[in-house]
Design a protein around this motif. Sequence first.
Motif, short mmCIF file in Angstrom:
data_model
loop_
_atom_site.label_atom_id
_atom_site.label_comp_id
_atom_site.label_asym_id
_atom_site.label_seq_id
_atom_site.Cartn_x
_atom_site.Cartn_y
_atom_site.Cartn_z
N LYS A 1 0.84 -1.19 0.00
CA LYS A 1 0.00 0.00 0.00
C LYS A 1 0.87 1.24 0.00
O LYS A 1 1.86 1.32 0.74
CB LYS A 1 -0.92 0.00 1.22
N TRP A 2 0.51 2.21 -0.85
CA TRP A 2 1.34 3.41 -0.96
C TRP A 2 0.47 4.63 -1.23
O TRP A 2 -0.68 4.53 -1.63
CB TRP A 2 2.38 3.24 -2.06
N GLY A 3 1.07 5.79 -0.95
CA GLY A 3 0.36 7.04 -1.15
C GLY A 3 1.27 8.12 -1.70
O GLY A 3 2.47 7.90 -1.90
N ILE A 4 0.70 9.28 -1.96
CA ILE A 4 1.46 10.42 -2.48
C ILE A 4 1.16 11.65 -1.65
O ILE A 4 0.07 11.78 -1.06
CB ILE A 4 1.15 10.70 -3.97
N ALA A 5 2.11 12.55 -1.58
CA ALA A 5 1.97 13.81 -0.83
C ALA A 5 2.82 14.87 -1.53
O ALA A 5 3.71 14.54 -2.31
CB ALA A 5 2.43 13.63 0.61
N PRO A 6 2.57 16.15 -1.26
CA PRO A 6 3.46 17.19 -1.78
C PRO A 6 4.86 17.00 -1.22
O PRO A 6 5.05 16.41 -0.15
CB PRO A 6 2.83 18.49 -1.27
N LEU A 7 5.86 17.48 -1.92
CA LEU A 7 7.22 17.43 -1.42
C LEU A 7 7.33 18.23 -0.13
O LEU A 7 6.67 19.27 0.02
CB LEU A 7 8.20 17.99 -2.45
N PRO A 8 8.17 17.80 0.81
CA PRO A 8 8.34 18.57 2.05
C PRO A 8 8.97 19.93 1.74
O PRO A 8 9.76 20.06 0.81
CB PRO A 8 9.28 17.69 2.89
N LYS A 9 8.63 20.93 2.53
CA LYS A 9 9.10 22.28 2.26
C LYS A 9 10.20 22.69 3.24
O LYS A 9 10.32 22.14 4.33
CB LYS A 9 7.94 23.27 2.32
N GLU A 10 10.98 23.68 2.82
CA GLU A 10 12.00 24.26 3.68
C GLU A 10 11.71 25.76 3.78
O GLU A 10 10.88 26.19 4.56
CB GLU A 10 13.39 23.97 3.13
N GLU A 11 12.34 26.57 2.94
CA GLU A 11 12.02 28.01 2.92
C GLU A 11 10.61 28.24 2.37
O GLU A 11 9.94 29.20 2.73
CB GLU A 11 13.04 28.75 2.06
N ARG A 12 10.19 27.33 1.50
CA ARG A 12 8.88 27.48 0.86
C ARG A 12 8.46 26.14 0.28
O ARG A 12 9.26 25.21 0.15
CB ARG A 12 8.95 28.52 -0.26
N ALA A 13 7.16 26.03 -0.08
CA ALA A 13 6.68 24.89 -0.84
C ALA A 13 7.10 25.10 -2.29
O ALA A 13 6.98 26.21 -2.82
CB ALA A 13 5.17 24.79 -0.74
N TYR A 14 7.63 24.07 -2.91
CA TYR A 14 8.14 24.21 -4.28
C TYR A 14 8.24 22.84 -4.92
O TYR A 14 8.58 21.86 -4.26
CB TYR A 14 9.52 24.86 -4.27
N ASN B 1 -5.19 14.66 -3.59
CA ASN B 1 -5.05 16.08 -3.27
C ASN B 1 -3.59 16.54 -3.36
O ASN B 1 -3.31 17.73 -3.51
CB ASN B 1 -5.58 16.36 -1.86
N ALA B 2 -2.66 15.59 -3.32
CA ALA B 2 -1.24 15.91 -3.47
C ALA B 2 -0.97 16.60 -4.80
O ALA B 2 -0.12 17.50 -4.88
CB ALA B 2 -0.39 14.65 -3.35
N MET B 3 -1.69 16.20 -5.84
CA MET B 3 -1.50 16.82 -7.15
C MET B 3 -2.02 18.26 -7.15
O MET B 3 -1.39 19.17 -7.69
CB MET B 3 -2.20 15.99 -8.22
N THR B 4 -3.19 18.45 -6.53
CA THR B 4 -3.77 19.79 -6.46
C THR B 4 -2.86 20.75 -5.69
O THR B 4 -2.61 21.88 -6.12
CB THR B 4 -5.14 19.74 -5.77
N GLU B 5 -2.35 20.29 -4.55
CA GLU B 5 -1.46 21.12 -3.73
C GLU B 5 -0.16 21.41 -4.47
O GLU B 5 0.37 22.53 -4.41
CB GLU B 5 -1.17 20.42 -2.41
N SER B 6 0.38 20.41 -5.16
CA SER B 6 1.63 20.60 -5.89
C SER B 6 1.47 21.58 -7.03
O SER B 6 2.40 22.33 -7.35
CB SER B 6 2.15 19.25 -6.41
N ALA B 7 0.31 21.60 -7.66
CA ALA B 7 0.06 22.54 -8.76
C ALA B 7 0.11 23.98 -8.26
O ALA B 7 0.54 24.89 -8.98
CB ALA B 7 -1.29 22.25 -9.40
N LYS B 8 -0.31 24.21 -7.01
CA LYS B 8 -0.31 25.57 -6.47
C LYS B 8 1.10 26.11 -6.29
O LYS B 8 1.34 27.31 -6.48
CB LYS B 8 -1.04 25.58 -5.12
N SER B 9 2.04 25.24 -5.91
CA SER B 9 3.40 25.70 -5.62
C SER B 9 4.39 25.36 -6.75
O SER B 9 5.57 25.66 -6.65
CB SER B 9 3.90 25.06 -4.32
N GLY B 10 3.90 24.73 -7.81
CA GLY B 10 4.79 24.32 -8.90
C GLY B 10 5.32 25.50 -9.70
O GLY B 10 4.63 26.50 -9.89
#
Length: 415
Positions: A276-289, A356-365
Motif C-alpha cells: 500500500k502506498w500514497g502520495i503527498a506534496p514534497l516537504p518544504k524548507e524556505e517554501r513549498a516548491y 489532493n497531493a497533485m492539487t497542492e503541488s500545482a499551487k506551488s509548482g
Amino acid sequence: MISIVGLVLSLVLSGCGNSSSSSSGTSSKKITITMSMWDPVGTATPSYIKAFEKKYPNIKVDILEIPVDYSQKIHQMIAAKDAPDVILSWEADVKGFAQNGVIEPLDSEISKTKAFKMSDMIPAAQQFKVNGKIYGLPWCYATEILYYNKDMFDKAHLSYPNANWTWQDFEKAAKKLTVVKNGKTIQWGADALSGDIWYSSIGEAGDEIVDKNGNLSLSSGLVKALQFQNQLTNVDKASPRPSSGGQVADLFAAGKAAMTRQGSWYITAYQNNNFKWGIAPLPKEERAYNSLHTGFFTINSSSKYKKADWKLIQFLMSKEGQTLIEQSTNNPSAEMSVAAKGAYKVPGKNGPSDWNAMTESAKSGQFGYVLANPTVTTDLASDFDSVILGQKTIKDIQTEDIPKEQAILDFTNSF
C-alpha cells in the motif's frame, strides 16, 4: 525534461501546410495542418485529434513523432523553414522562439475564446509570458511529489506525510524508517535523491534556479539542499548513496525504501506495487516548491493556416480536448476545473487514493530548471551527486561547475 507523456511532432513530407486551400482554415476544401509532439503515438490517431477532425471535417491534422533530440530537430526544421504549423514547444524554447519571431502571440485570440479561461489555469501557467504576452498554452502538466510506503509507515507507527511536512519532518521519519540488521541496511528511510529531482529540493530551499533572463540562479538554496542530502546520506545513513553518473535503482518500487521523491509520471509505473502506498506534496524548507513539466502549444509564424492552427489549439484547450488529453496521458490538465474532475487519475489496487497531493503541488509548482538547456541541468545534477559521493566539494560546484554551465547557456542562448 519531465519525461512526461506528451504530444508528438507531425510533419508532412512536402512541408507544413501543403494544401492549396484558403489560409483562413475555414474553406469547405479540406486542408492539412501539421503538429509536433515528442512521445510516440504509434500508428493510431490520438483520440483528441480524432475528436477535432470530427468537429472540423475540413481540417486534417498530421502528426510526426520526434522521440529523440526533439528540441534540436525542431530548431533544425525552423532554420530550414520546414517547421510544423503547430509546435508543441519545450518550456526552454518558448522564450527564444518568441523573441526571434518564430511563434505567434496568442493574446488576441485568447481574449475572444469561450473554450477556456486563463484565470482557470494553475498559477505558473498564468504567469508564463514573454515580454508580457502569451505565446503558448500548456497541453497538461506533470510535477514532482513524495511517494511513501503506507505499510512501512504503519509498522513504524508513524503518521503519513502531508502538505505541512518540512525537511525536518522528512528527516525524522527517514531515520525512524531505516532498518539495519547485522550491520547491513535492509530498509532505507528514503531512496536516493538524484537526477533532475535535485532542482525541486534547491527550489524548496529558496533559490530561483533560472532567473527571468534565463541565467542560472543557484546560491544559498543550492548549498542548503546539498548539505541536507549529505546529512541524510552520509550522517543519518537514512538514504543510500547515488550511483556515479546519476543512475540509481528504484528502491521504493522494490519495497526497500519507505519514501522516494519522484515525478508524478511514476504513478502509473507504481500501479502494480505489492504494498500500500500514497502520495503527498514534497516537504518544504524556505517554501513549498516543485518543478513543473509540460509543453506549450505554439503557432509557427510561417504557417499558412494560422486560423486553422488556432482552431486546433482552442479545441485542445477546451474541456473536451483537455479531458481526452488527460485520459490519453494520465497527466492532469493545467486548467483547474478540468483537473478537478479527475479524468487523469489511474490508481492501482494498492494506491494512490489521496490525489489532493497533485492539487497542492500545482499551487506551488514552478517552471524552474526546465527553462534552461537540459544538457546544462543534467550535467549539474550529476555534479550535485558527486558532492554526496565525496568526489567534489560544494565550493567546486560554485566556482567551477556553475560558471562552466553558465558559459554553455550563454553560448546556446546567443542563437
